[in-house]
Design an enzyme around this catalytic site. Sequence first.
Site, PDB file in Angstrom:
ATOM      1  N   HIS A  82       0.828  -1.221   0.000  1.00  0.00           N
ATOM      2  CA  HIS A  82       0.000   0.000   0.000  1.00  0.00           C
ATOM      3  C   HIS A  82       0.859   1.267   0.000  1.00  0.00           C
ATOM      4  O   HIS A  82       0.495   2.263   0.625  1.00  0.00           O
ATOM      5  CB  HIS A  82      -0.942   0.038   1.202  1.00  0.00           C
ATOM      6  CG  HIS A  82      -1.952  -1.069   1.237  1.00  0.00           C
ATOM      7  ND1 HIS A  82      -3.214  -0.929   0.732  1.00  0.00           N
ATOM      8  CD2 HIS A  82      -1.880  -2.329   1.709  1.00  0.00           C
ATOM      9  CE1 HIS A  82      -3.893  -2.063   0.902  1.00  0.00           C
ATOM     10  NE2 HIS A  82      -3.093  -2.940   1.485  1.00  0.00           N
ATOM     11  N   ASN A 155     -10.401  -2.739   2.305  1.00  0.00           N
ATOM     12  CA  ASN A 155     -10.056  -2.754   0.880  1.00  0.00           C
ATOM     13  C   ASN A 155     -11.309  -2.516   0.045  1.00  0.00           C
ATOM     14  O   ASN A 155     -12.419  -2.496   0.580  1.00  0.00           O
ATOM     15  CB  ASN A 155      -9.469  -4.123   0.501  1.00  0.00           C
ATOM     16  CG  ASN A 155      -7.997  -4.260   0.892  1.00  0.00           C
ATOM     17  OD1 ASN A 155      -7.314  -3.275   1.180  1.00  0.00           O
ATOM     18  ND2 ASN A 155      -7.513  -5.484   0.904  1.00  0.00           N
TER      19      ASN A 155
HETATM   20 FE1  HDE Z   1      -2.610  -4.747   5.430  1.00  0.00          FE
HETATM   21  N1  HDE Z   1      -0.800  -3.969   5.887  1.00  0.00           N
HETATM   22  N2  HDE Z   1      -1.975  -6.573   5.975  1.00  0.00           N
HETATM   23  N3  HDE Z   1      -4.357  -5.580   4.816  1.00  0.00           N
HETATM   24  N4  HDE Z   1      -3.257  -2.959   4.839  1.00  0.00           N
HETATM   25  C1  HDE Z   1      -0.425  -2.686   5.741  1.00  0.00           C
HETATM   26  O1  HDE Z   1       0.732  -1.445   7.379  1.00  0.00           O
HETATM   27  C2  HDE Z   1      -0.876  -6.821   6.705  1.00  0.00           C
HETATM   28  C3  HDE Z   1      -4.704  -6.902   4.873  1.00  0.00           C
HETATM   29  C4  HDE Z   1      -4.511  -2.640   4.418  1.00  0.00           C
HETATM   30  O2  HDE Z   1      -3.235   3.570   3.982  1.00  0.00           O
HETATM   31  C5  HDE Z   1       0.915  -2.395   6.358  1.00  0.00           C
HETATM   32  O3  HDE Z   1       1.227   0.707   7.861  1.00  0.00           O
HETATM   33  C6  HDE Z   1      -0.813  -8.216   7.060  1.00  0.00           C
HETATM   34  C7  HDE Z   1      -6.111  -7.080   4.628  1.00  0.00           C
HETATM   35  C8  HDE Z   1      -4.570  -1.256   4.049  1.00  0.00           C
HETATM   36  O4  HDE Z   1      -1.649   3.388   5.484  1.00  0.00           O
HETATM   37  C9  HDE Z   1       1.320  -3.737   6.968  1.00  0.00           C
HETATM   38  C10 HDE Z   1      -1.912  -8.793   6.492  1.00  0.00           C
HETATM   39  C11 HDE Z   1      -6.592  -5.813   4.414  1.00  0.00           C
HETATM   40  C12 HDE Z   1      -3.281  -0.754   4.274  1.00  0.00           C
HETATM   41  C13 HDE Z   1       0.140  -4.615   6.620  1.00  0.00           C
HETATM   42  C14 HDE Z   1      -2.635  -7.753   5.816  1.00  0.00           C
HETATM   43  C15 HDE Z   1      -5.485  -4.901   4.534  1.00  0.00           C
HETATM   44  C16 HDE Z   1      -2.491  -1.845   4.772  1.00  0.00           C
HETATM   45  C17 HDE Z   1       1.901  -1.728   5.429  1.00  0.00           C
HETATM   46  C18 HDE Z   1      -2.318 -10.262   6.506  1.00  0.00           C
HETATM   47  C19 HDE Z   1      -8.029  -5.404   4.085  1.00  0.00           C
HETATM   48  C20 HDE Z   1      -2.798   0.647   4.012  1.00  0.00           C
HETATM   49  C21 HDE Z   1       2.068  -0.308   5.911  1.00  0.00           C
HETATM   50  C22 HDE Z   1      -2.501 -10.775   7.807  1.00  0.00           C
HETATM   51  C23 HDE Z   1      -8.940  -5.685   5.158  1.00  0.00           C
HETATM   52  C24 HDE Z   1      -3.041   1.554   5.180  1.00  0.00           C
HETATM   53  C25 HDE Z   1       1.310  -0.248   7.136  1.00  0.00           C
HETATM   54  C26 HDE Z   1      -2.600   2.948   4.852  1.00  0.00           C
HETATM   55  C27 HDE Z   1      -1.152  -1.736   5.141  1.00  0.00           C
HETATM   56  C28 HDE Z   1       0.071  -5.877   7.029  1.00  0.00           C
HETATM   57  C29 HDE Z   1      -3.814  -8.017   5.066  1.00  0.00           C
HETATM   58  C30 HDE Z   1      -5.670  -3.493   4.341  1.00  0.00           C
HETATM   59  C31 HDE Z   1       2.650  -4.304   6.489  1.00  0.00           C
HETATM   60  C32 HDE Z   1       0.282  -8.874   7.871  1.00  0.00           C
HETATM   61  C33 HDE Z   1      -6.888  -8.392   4.652  1.00  0.00           C
HETATM   62  C34 HDE Z   1      -5.775  -0.497   3.518  1.00  0.00           C
HETATM   63  O5  HDE Z   1       1.457  -3.654   8.340  1.00  0.00           O
END
Ligand code: HDE
Length: 730
Positions: A82, A155
């Site tokens: 992201h 999302n």
């Molecule tokens: Fe994320 N995700 N994600 N994700 N995610 C990040 O956090 C992660 C997942 C989502 O505009 C990171 O600060 C793991 C689902 C958004 O700043 C990180 C898993 C959904 C954003 C991270 C998921 C999301 C992130 C990267 C699996 C929808 C952007 C930078 C367990 C429900 C937020 C940060 C923004 C960002 C980890 C799966 C949505 C790496 C480990 C499912 C919208 O922490």
Amino acid sequence: MKHRPKSTKSKSNSNNQKVNDLGPFRENSAEEFLTTNQGLRINDDQNSLKAGERGPSLLEDFLLREKITHFDHERIPERIVHARGEAAHGVFQVYESMARHTKAKFLQDPAAKTPVFVRFSTVVGSRGSSDLARDVRGFAVKFYTEEGNYDLVGNNIPVFFIQDAVKFPDLVHAVKPEPHNEMPQAASAHDTFWDFISLMPESMHMIMWVMSDRAIPRSLRMMEGFGVHTFRFINEEGKSCFVKFHWKPLLGVHSVVWDEAQKISGKDPDFHRRDLWEAIENGDFPEWELGVQIVEEKDEHKFDFDLLDATKLIPEELVPVRRIGKMTLNRNPDNFFAETEQVAFNPGHVVPGIDLTNDPLLQGRLFSYTDTQLIRLGGPNSHEIPINRPVCPVHNTQRDGHMRQTINTGRVSYEPNSLGGNCPMQAKADMAGFVSHAQRIDGSKVRARGDKFFDHFSQATLFYQSQSEPEKAHLVNALRFELGKVETAAIQERMVGMLGHVDRTLASRVAQGLGLAVPKIEGPLNLSIPADGNAKQFQPKPISKPVQPSAALSMANTIKNGIKTRKIAILAADGFDAAALSAMKKALEAAGAQAKVVAPRLGQLKSAEGTEVKIDFSLLTASSVLFDAVYIPGGDKSIKALTANSGAVEFISEAYKHCKAIAASGAADELVHASCLEANGLNSKSDKPPRDTGLIIGPDAQPGKIATAFIKAIAQHRHWSREVKDPGFE
Ligand code: HDE
């Protein structure tokens, strides 16, 4: 000379507590002297301090050193996923009290306006990548409530690729540019991604969504949002129910076509960012309704799928979406880095009345966000960055760390204490103290998944079979494109085999495009064998029942009731028909659209009658892919010039190819015919001119009729019947 920042519609509102809260941190240099970071006024910012005019620079030059040192440290790590995103401020208001289900304060009072900051993003590409990549879009909302920040980090697709957080690093490694050559950027069309996916049957439902047009939105303002996981609401009595969150855009859900997406990536890689920014600057504030699907605790196990499985959705036909409030984005950030880049979301930021579930994907996320922010924002104090601060007081015994801003007074930084009267003190549940829902857990410590998690295909089939014919065709072509870029034949074959489990016709259509044989249904799919050797546990379940298509899953059923905020090109050259142009411009603007004049050059355009109109874009800086529709007014001289201009002809034929509404008055008729024939791969004069609901020409294009017909056609978004006639399609 006075320099005042340009005031905009979006900057004029500030009855928003968070926007006001940011006030003391805003800097404005108008009529101020240039200073160092210590406040020292600078007399010469042109020359470094040297030993003689032509001599070496001196170490003493603290002005030079301060400026260069700061510059050297301007970059921070981009988000690991992201990374590419854009954000806006706004407000949320609930329609009626949700007290029956939740005690969350911001969901009680319809008069209360809760400030929000929303960041949209793509997942795969790096910070400078194109907005139009085929990808999931992040939809992260920070609610600044009086009980603390609540983050709904969702999302634009309601399900996810994987069921368990332990596979997230694998998924992301597979989809990111390949490690040996860092290619391709912001694209899933490469071997490592499809290698992984073809071995992960649980990803098949999500694959249907990302291969659909949902992954190439027309605008961030025209996409849905989803919390994805099942969460809990808790009411004042401590009663819990399950909840899925939805964001429903009031402009409907619309997408571009893939050919267009690829061209936009070249013509304007900031297309979505610009669209969001401009809409807010124009006062066309984007709006979404917050929807909830509520499932009583007693009904937890009544579905064929598991509520804790993030690869499944709850069909709206089983549990309707109740719209409970509205979010309006009405202010652009002042500074991209300070706000959009430094904002830190976390699904673990909850408030009393909203709680988590045991979804194993969510559980992993609860760890990841704080952890990643420690390195991205450089330490444990990122909650003190202005955009991240709650609007309610913060008191605790946490201290120190890099860049600490708070000056904690007194000697007490522990609890319990007697020296500080045992403050700050814990709050009881009835004083808005957060209490985790007391769910009873009784289980063995195992590495396993619930039984229902293993139905990997039913909902993938449900999605595919719920699509309209044009949507199905787009999905097939997306898979042909993506797999067509895969170099390893075994991966293509395995993937087509997997699609066979979703829908046999889908698989054979994709296979045909790849030049492969129609696949047989494959046997055992999952290669991982658990420690006890019980491979059965890892096999996907065959689909047990035929699916009932769900209308809510198809974008063909979205709202198509107007053309508000749509961008229409008026293509003209000198000698145009002034009355026709101004009547159309007026009608389009009255319907809430943006009408822009596009001409072979910039400056003023002269009509046949001698009047003038300002040109907004030249054919060199504009392209039909950046507009929703095209109108060409008559005027013999203008049409002659446009007919001779290959850019103008391409503009129209491309709009035609992308199934957009096109209207032409008077002499423009012939030009449109010629351009549309070209788009169809036809060129003979004897070829019949094309006709469809999106072409407003001939009798439909008489003055008095044309604007109404054109507006109706634009509201349809696209006229897909054209694609079928295109020999290059499918
Ligand atoms: Fe994320 N995700 N994600 N994700 N995610 C990040 O956090 C992660 C997942 C989502 O505009 C990171 O600060 C793991 C689902 C958004 O700043 C990180 C898993 C959904 C954003 C991270 C998921 C999301 C992130 C990267 C699996 C929808 C952007 C930078 C367990 C429900 C937020 C940060 C923004 C960002 C980890 C799966 C949505 C790496 C480990 C499912 C919208 O922490």
